[in-house]
Write a protein that holds these residues in place. Structure first.
Motif, PDB file in Angstrom:
ATOM      1  N   ILE A 165      42.725  38.361  32.400  1.00  0.00           N
ATOM      2  CA  ILE A 165      42.653  38.286  33.869  1.00  0.00           C
ATOM      3  C   ILE A 165      43.480  39.405  34.481  1.00  0.00           C
ATOM      4  O   ILE A 165      43.037  40.085  35.411  1.00  0.00           O
ATOM      5  N   ASP A 166      44.669  39.620  33.953  1.00  0.00           N
ATOM      6  CA  ASP A 166      45.530  40.692  34.467  1.00  0.00           C
ATOM      7  C   ASP A 166      44.870  42.053  34.299  1.00  0.00           C
ATOM      8  O   ASP A 166      44.921  42.890  35.202  1.00  0.00           O
ATOM      9  N   GLY A 198      42.202  42.359  36.998  1.00  0.00           N
ATOM     10  CA  GLY A 198      42.609  42.143  38.393  1.00  0.00           C
ATOM     11  C   GLY A 198      42.104  40.803  38.888  1.00  0.00           C
ATOM     12  O   GLY A 198      42.852  40.013  39.427  1.00  0.00           O
ATOM     13  N   SER A 199      40.835  40.543  38.670  1.00  0.00           N
ATOM     14  CA  SER A 199      40.221  39.232  38.905  1.00  0.00           C
ATOM     15  C   SER A 199      38.954  39.173  38.066  1.00  0.00           C
ATOM     16  O   SER A 199      38.406  40.207  37.682  1.00  0.00           O
ATOM     17  N   THR A 223      42.563  34.872  39.577  1.00  0.00           N
ATOM     18  CA  THR A 223      43.634  35.864  39.650  1.00  0.00           C
ATOM     19  C   THR A 223      44.917  35.212  39.158  1.00  0.00           C
ATOM     20  O   THR A 223      45.048  33.983  39.179  1.00  0.00           O
TER      21      THR A 223
END
Length: 152
Positions: free
Chosen positions: A43-44, A47-48, A93
């Motif tokens: 996820i990181d 970003g999303s 996020t």
């Protein structure tokens, strides 16, 4: 000629032992299982993303991914927001707590990898292994998409 069955066995057993060792250390030091840590990393890096994207990346079902995301959300590590491009899905996020956990756990994750891989293989062999595994993974992912398309 290399015995491919023996290679398969070594690869699978190594993956199992490596996964278990890293999982044990992340749980002990940061109270996060490796599976959740991997979700946070992905996820990181994006970003999303959607649950579907995460499921594809991890090669697990959307249902299993959704349940795991529910646990991350309940722990305050991930946030779901409406997807402006598709009302049927939401975007994931990291929360500040998720980012803090990822930042704290990453050195532990990397230390275990250095112990299990970096301390055993010379750097040039690690580079070669990474290239070869990437090639095999790409082939498996192409074959997996083809197989899914044939059965849908």
């Amino acid at each position: 000629m290399t015995d491919l069955a023996a290679l398969f066995t070594d690869l699978v057993r190594l993956e199992t032992r490596l996964y278990n060792a890293i999982d044990t250390r992340l749980r002990a030091d940061h109270e996060v299982p490796l599976g959740q840590y991997e979700f946070l990393r992905y996820i990181d890096s994006q970003g999303s993303c959607r649950v579907y994207d995460l499921a594809r990346e991890m090669a697990i079902t959307v249902g299993a991914t959704s349940k795991a995301v529910d646990r991350l959300e309940a722990a305050g590590r991930v946030r779901r927001t409406a997807n402006p491009d598709d009302r049927r899905s939401s975007l994931l996020t990291l929360t500040a707590a998720g980012q803090d956990l990822l930042a704290a756990a990453t050195p532990t994750f990397e230390d275990e990898l250095a112990t299990w891989i970096g301390s055993v293989l010379p750097a040039e062999n690690v580079d070669h292994l990474a290239t070869m595994l990437s090639m095999l993974r790409q082939r498996a992912e192409v074959d997996g998409r083809t197989a899914r398309a044939e059965y849908t």
